[in-house]
Scaffold this motif. Structure first.
Motif, PDB file in Angstrom:
ATOM      1  N   THR A   1       0.828  -1.203   0.000  1.00  0.00           N
ATOM      2  CA  THR A   1       0.000   0.000   0.000  1.00  0.00           C
ATOM      3  C   THR A   1       0.866   1.257   0.000  1.00  0.00           C
ATOM      4  N   PHE A   2       1.890   1.281   0.859  1.00  0.00           N
ATOM      5  CA  PHE A   2       2.740   2.471   0.947  1.00  0.00           C
ATOM      6  C   PHE A   2       3.703   2.601  -0.228  1.00  0.00           C
ATOM      7  N   SER A   3       4.115   1.483  -0.835  1.00  0.00           N
ATOM      8  CA  SER A   3       5.119   1.547  -1.898  1.00  0.00           C
ATOM      9  C   SER A   3       4.487   1.542  -3.281  1.00  0.00           C
TER      10      SER A   3
ATOM     11  N   TRP B   1       7.052   6.570   0.910  1.00  0.00           N
ATOM     12  CA  TRP B   1       8.145   5.627   0.671  1.00  0.00           C
ATOM     13  C   TRP B   1       9.013   5.473   1.910  1.00  0.00           C
ATOM     14  N   GLY B   2       9.179   6.554   2.662  1.00  0.00           N
ATOM     15  CA  GLY B   2       9.935   6.470   3.898  1.00  0.00           C
ATOM     16  C   GLY B   2       9.275   5.537   4.901  1.00  0.00           C
ATOM     17  N   VAL B   3       7.948   5.636   5.026  1.00  0.00           N
ATOM     18  CA  VAL B   3       7.212   4.737   5.918  1.00  0.00           C
ATOM     19  C   VAL B   3       7.391   3.292   5.468  1.00  0.00           C
TER      20      VAL B   3
ATOM     21  N   SER C   1       9.901   2.002   3.790  1.00  0.00           N
ATOM     22  CA  SER C   1      11.271   1.553   4.037  1.00  0.00           C
ATOM     23  C   SER C   1      11.496   1.208   5.503  1.00  0.00           C
ATOM     24  N   VAL C   2      10.931   2.029   6.398  1.00  0.00           N
ATOM     25  CA  VAL C   2      11.090   1.774   7.833  1.00  0.00           C
ATOM     26  C   VAL C   2      10.332   0.515   8.238  1.00  0.00           C
ATOM     27  N   LEU C   3       9.113   0.362   7.726  1.00  0.00           N
ATOM     28  CA  LEU C   3       8.339  -0.846   8.035  1.00  0.00           C
ATOM     29  C   LEU C   3       9.021  -2.090   7.472  1.00  0.00           C
ATOM     30  N   LEU C   4       9.630  -1.950   6.297  1.00  0.00           N
ATOM     31  CA  LEU C   4      10.338  -3.069   5.688  1.00  0.00           C
ATOM     32  C   LEU C   4      11.519  -3.487   6.558  1.00  0.00           C
ATOM     33  N   ARG C   5      12.171  -2.503   7.169  1.00  0.00           N
ATOM     34  CA  ARG C   5      13.290  -2.772   8.055  1.00  0.00           C
ATOM     35  C   ARG C   5      12.815  -3.426   9.353  1.00  0.00           C
ATOM     36  N   LYS C   6      11.639  -3.001   9.827  1.00  0.00           N
ATOM     37  CA  LYS C   6      11.125  -3.488  11.108  1.00  0.00           C
ATOM     38  C   LYS C   6      10.484  -4.861  10.980  1.00  0.00           C
ATOM     39  N   HIS C   7       9.764  -5.089   9.865  1.00  0.00           N
ATOM     40  CA  HIS C   7       9.035  -6.344   9.677  1.00  0.00           C
ATOM     41  C   HIS C   7       9.607  -7.074   8.460  1.00  0.00           C
ATOM     42  N   VAL C   8      10.631  -7.848   8.671  1.00  0.00           N
ATOM     43  CA  VAL C   8      11.288  -8.561   7.578  1.00  0.00           C
ATOM     44  C   VAL C   8      10.421  -9.744   7.148  1.00  0.00           C
ATOM     45  N   VAL C   9      10.142  -9.815   5.840  1.00  0.00           N
ATOM     46  CA  VAL C   9       9.378 -10.931   5.291  1.00  0.00           C
ATOM     47  C   VAL C   9      10.362 -11.878   4.604  1.00  0.00           C
ATOM     48  N   PRO C  10      10.490 -13.116   5.082  1.00  0.00           N
ATOM     49  CA  PRO C  10      11.499 -14.050   4.548  1.00  0.00           C
ATOM     50  C   PRO C  10      11.108 -14.633   3.188  1.00  0.00           C
ATOM     51  N   LEU C  11      11.216 -13.798   2.149  1.00  0.00           N
ATOM     52  CA  LEU C  11      10.908 -14.234   0.788  1.00  0.00           C
ATOM     53  C   LEU C  11      12.068 -13.885  -0.132  1.00  0.00           C
ATOM     54  N   PRO C  12      12.332 -14.711  -1.158  1.00  0.00           N
ATOM     55  CA  PRO C  12      13.317 -14.347  -2.178  1.00  0.00           C
ATOM     56  C   PRO C  12      12.913 -13.047  -2.869  1.00  0.00           C
TER      57      PRO C  12
ATOM     58  N   ILE D   1      10.092  17.150  -9.071  1.00  0.00           N
ATOM     59  CA  ILE D   1       9.763  15.779  -8.654  1.00  0.00           C
ATOM     60  C   ILE D   1      11.038  15.012  -8.339  1.00  0.00           C
ATOM     61  N   ALA D   2      12.027  15.117  -9.224  1.00  0.00           N
ATOM     62  CA  ALA D   2      13.267  14.365  -9.042  1.00  0.00           C
ATOM     63  C   ALA D   2      14.063  14.884  -7.847  1.00  0.00           C
ATOM     64  N   LEU D   3      14.108  16.202  -7.662  1.00  0.00           N
ATOM     65  CA  LEU D   3      14.833  16.767  -6.533  1.00  0.00           C
ATOM     66  C   LEU D   3      14.225  16.322  -5.207  1.00  0.00           C
ATOM     67  N   ILE D   4      12.910  16.405  -5.106  1.00  0.00           N
ATOM     68  CA  ILE D   4      12.250  15.999  -3.872  1.00  0.00           C
ATOM     69  C   ILE D   4      12.384  14.487  -3.686  1.00  0.00           C
ATOM     70  N   ASN D   5      12.290  13.746  -4.784  1.00  0.00           N
ATOM     71  CA  ASN D   5      12.414  12.296  -4.711  1.00  0.00           C
ATOM     72  C   ASN D   5      13.800  11.858  -4.217  1.00  0.00           C
ATOM     73  N   SER D   6      14.814  12.669  -4.502  1.00  0.00           N
ATOM     74  CA  SER D   6      16.174  12.304  -4.109  1.00  0.00           C
ATOM     75  C   SER D   6      16.385  12.389  -2.600  1.00  0.00           C
ATOM     76  N   THR D   7      15.413  12.938  -1.876  1.00  0.00           N
ATOM     77  CA  THR D   7      15.548  13.053  -0.418  1.00  0.00           C
ATOM     78  C   THR D   7      15.007  11.833   0.315  1.00  0.00           C
ATOM     79  N   ILE D   8      14.704  10.770  -0.399  1.00  0.00           N
ATOM     80  CA  ILE D   8      14.192   9.554   0.246  1.00  0.00           C
ATOM     81  C   ILE D   8      15.072   9.099   1.417  1.00  0.00           C
ATOM     82  N   PRO D   9      16.421   9.073   1.284  1.00  0.00           N
ATOM     83  CA  PRO D   9      17.231   8.637   2.429  1.00  0.00           C
ATOM     84  C   PRO D   9      17.031   9.508   3.667  1.00  0.00           C
ATOM     85  N   ILE D  10      16.773  10.811   3.453  1.00  0.00           N
ATOM     86  CA  ILE D  10      16.544  11.720   4.577  1.00  0.00           C
ATOM     87  C   ILE D  10      15.272  11.337   5.313  1.00  0.00           C
ATOM     88  N   PHE D  11      14.201  11.097   4.565  1.00  0.00           N
ATOM     89  CA  PHE D  11      12.934  10.728   5.191  1.00  0.00           C
ATOM     90  C   PHE D  11      13.046   9.378   5.895  1.00  0.00           C
ATOM     91  N   VAL D  12      13.812   8.469   5.300  1.00  0.00           N
ATOM     92  CA  VAL D  12      14.006   7.165   5.937  1.00  0.00           C
ATOM     93  C   VAL D  12      14.730   7.335   7.275  1.00  0.00           C
TER      94      VAL D  12
END
Length: 305
Positions: A78-80, A169-171, A173-184, A100-111
Motif C-alpha cells: 500500500t505504501f510503496s 516511501w519512507g514509511v 522503508s522503515v516498516l520493511l526494516r522493522k518487519h522482515v518478510v522471509p521471501l526471495p 519531482i526528481a529533486l524531492i524524490n532524491s531526499t528519500i534517504p533523509i525521510f528514511v
C-alpha cells in the motif's frame, strides 16, 4: 550469471537513476492524456503481466510464508506500489519533472528521520545536521527560492503531493526494516506488485466511473505505460538489487543522487523546462544533507518506483 559480466553493476547503477528520472519526465509529459490513477494502475498491470510467469512459481512455493505475513505484505504494498507511485503521478499534474526528481532524491533523509521517530534509532549530530540541510533545500525548491510562499501556503500542490509521496516511501522503508518478510527477491517483488495493484483497483475504478473517465488507448498512451512498467519498474529494480548485492548498499546509494541531474537534463531537452538559481541552491543543500546523513547510516532504502 549477471555477476560474471564485468562492470555490469556500475552500468546498471547509471541506468537506474536515468530510468527514475525518465519516470518523472514521461509522467509530466503524459499526465494530461492519462489520468494519474490510470497511469499508476495500468503501469503495474503491465509489469505484473511481464513478471508473473517468472514469479508465479515462487508465489506458490512460498504460499505458506505469504499467508503468514499477508497483512505485512499488504501494508508494505500500500505504501510503496500503490501510494508512492500514484502520488508521484498526481504530483506531475502541477509541478515540474525537475522538482519531482529533486524531492524524490531526499528519500534517504525521510528514511533516517522516520527511523528515528518510529524505531527510536539513534540520530547523531552530523546526521541531524544533514537532515536539517536537506529539509531547507526542499523548502527552497518548493518555495521557488521565496520561503514566504511556504509561510503563505502558496506552494505548488504538486510539490506538496511529492513530499507526501516521499514520506510514504519512507514509511514503507522503515516498516520493511522493522518487519522482515522471509521471501526471495523475485517472489517478494511479485507479491508486492500483485497486492499493490489490487489496492489501487477500487480507487482506479472510482476515478474511472466518477471523475476522469479514463483515457483513449493509442500509441501515444500505450508507449508511456510500457515504459513505466519496464524501465523504472522491473529493470531499475533488477539493476538496483544486483548492484546492492555486488558492491553493497552504501556504495549503490551514492548513485541515487544522479536522478535529479538526469531529470533536469531530460526536462530541458524534452519538456522545455528551465533551471533557476533556486533549483541549484536547493539541490546543493539537499546533496550536502544527503552526504552528511548517509555518511552515518550505511543502510540504503530499497527502491521500487
Amino acid at each position: 550469471m549477471l555477476s560474471k559480466i564485468p562492470g555490469l553493476a556500475y552500468i546498471g547503477l547509471v541506468l537506474t537513476p536515468l530510468f527514475w528520472a525518465g519516470n518523472a519526465v514521461v509522467a509530466r509529459a503524459t499526465v494530461e492524456h492519462i489520468p494519474p490513477l490510470s497511469m499508476s494502475f495500468w503501469r503495474w498491470v503491465i509489469a505484473l503481466a511481464l513478471i508473473l510467469p517468472f514469479g508465479l512459481p515462487g508465489l506458490w512455493r512460498h504460499r505458506q510464508v505469504i499467508r503468514q505475513h499477508l497483512v505485512t505484505l499488504l501494508v508494505l504494498a500500500t505504501f510503496s506500489v500503490a501510494a508512492f507511485n500514484s502520488l508521484l503521478y498526481y504530483a506531475a499534474m502541477t509541478t515540474t519533472a525537475t522538482n519531482i526528481a529533486l524531492i524524490n532524491s531526499t528519500i534517504p533523509i525521510f528514511v533516517a528521520l522516520l527511523a528515528w521517530l518510529l524505531l527510536g534509532e539513534r540520530t547523531r549530530p552530523v546526521q541531524a545536521l544533514g537532515i536539517g540541510l536537506a529539509i531547507v533545500g526542499i523548502l527552497i525548491v518548493i518555495g521557488r527560492g521565496d520561503l514566504r510562499i511556504i509561510a503563505q501556503l502558496q506552494a505548488q500542490p504538486g510539490d506538496l503531493i511529492m513530499v507526501a509521496a516521499v514520506f510514504s516511501w519512507g514509511v514503507f522503508s522503515v516498516l520493511l526494516r522493522k518487519h522482515v518478510v522471509p521471501l526471495p527477491a523475485l517472489t517478494f517483488l511479485t507479491a508486492q506488485i500483485l497486492l499493490g495493484t489490487l489496492v489501487i483497483l477500487p480507487f482506479y475504478l472510482g476515478d474511472l466511473l466518477w471523475f476522469s473517465g479514463g483515457f483513449e488507448l493509442s500509441g501515444s498512451t500505450a508507449l508511456p505505460l510500457a515504459f513505466f512498467a519496464i524501465f523504472p519498474g522491473i529493470l531499475a529494480y533488477a539493476f538496483w538489487n544486483h548492484a546492492v548485492h555486488e558492491i553493497g548498499p552504501a556504495n549503490a546509494a551514492i548513485f541515487m543522487y544522479l536522478t535529479p541531474v538526469f531529470a533536469s537534463i531530460l526536462a530541458i531537452l524534452f519538456l522545455g523546462e528551465t533551471l533557476g538559481l533556486f533549483h541549484l541552491f536547493g539541490a546543493l543543500l539537499i546533496l550536502a544533507g544527503l552526504l552528511l546523513a548517509t555518511r552515518v547510516v550505511r543502510r540504503s532504502p530499497v527502491y521500487q518506483e
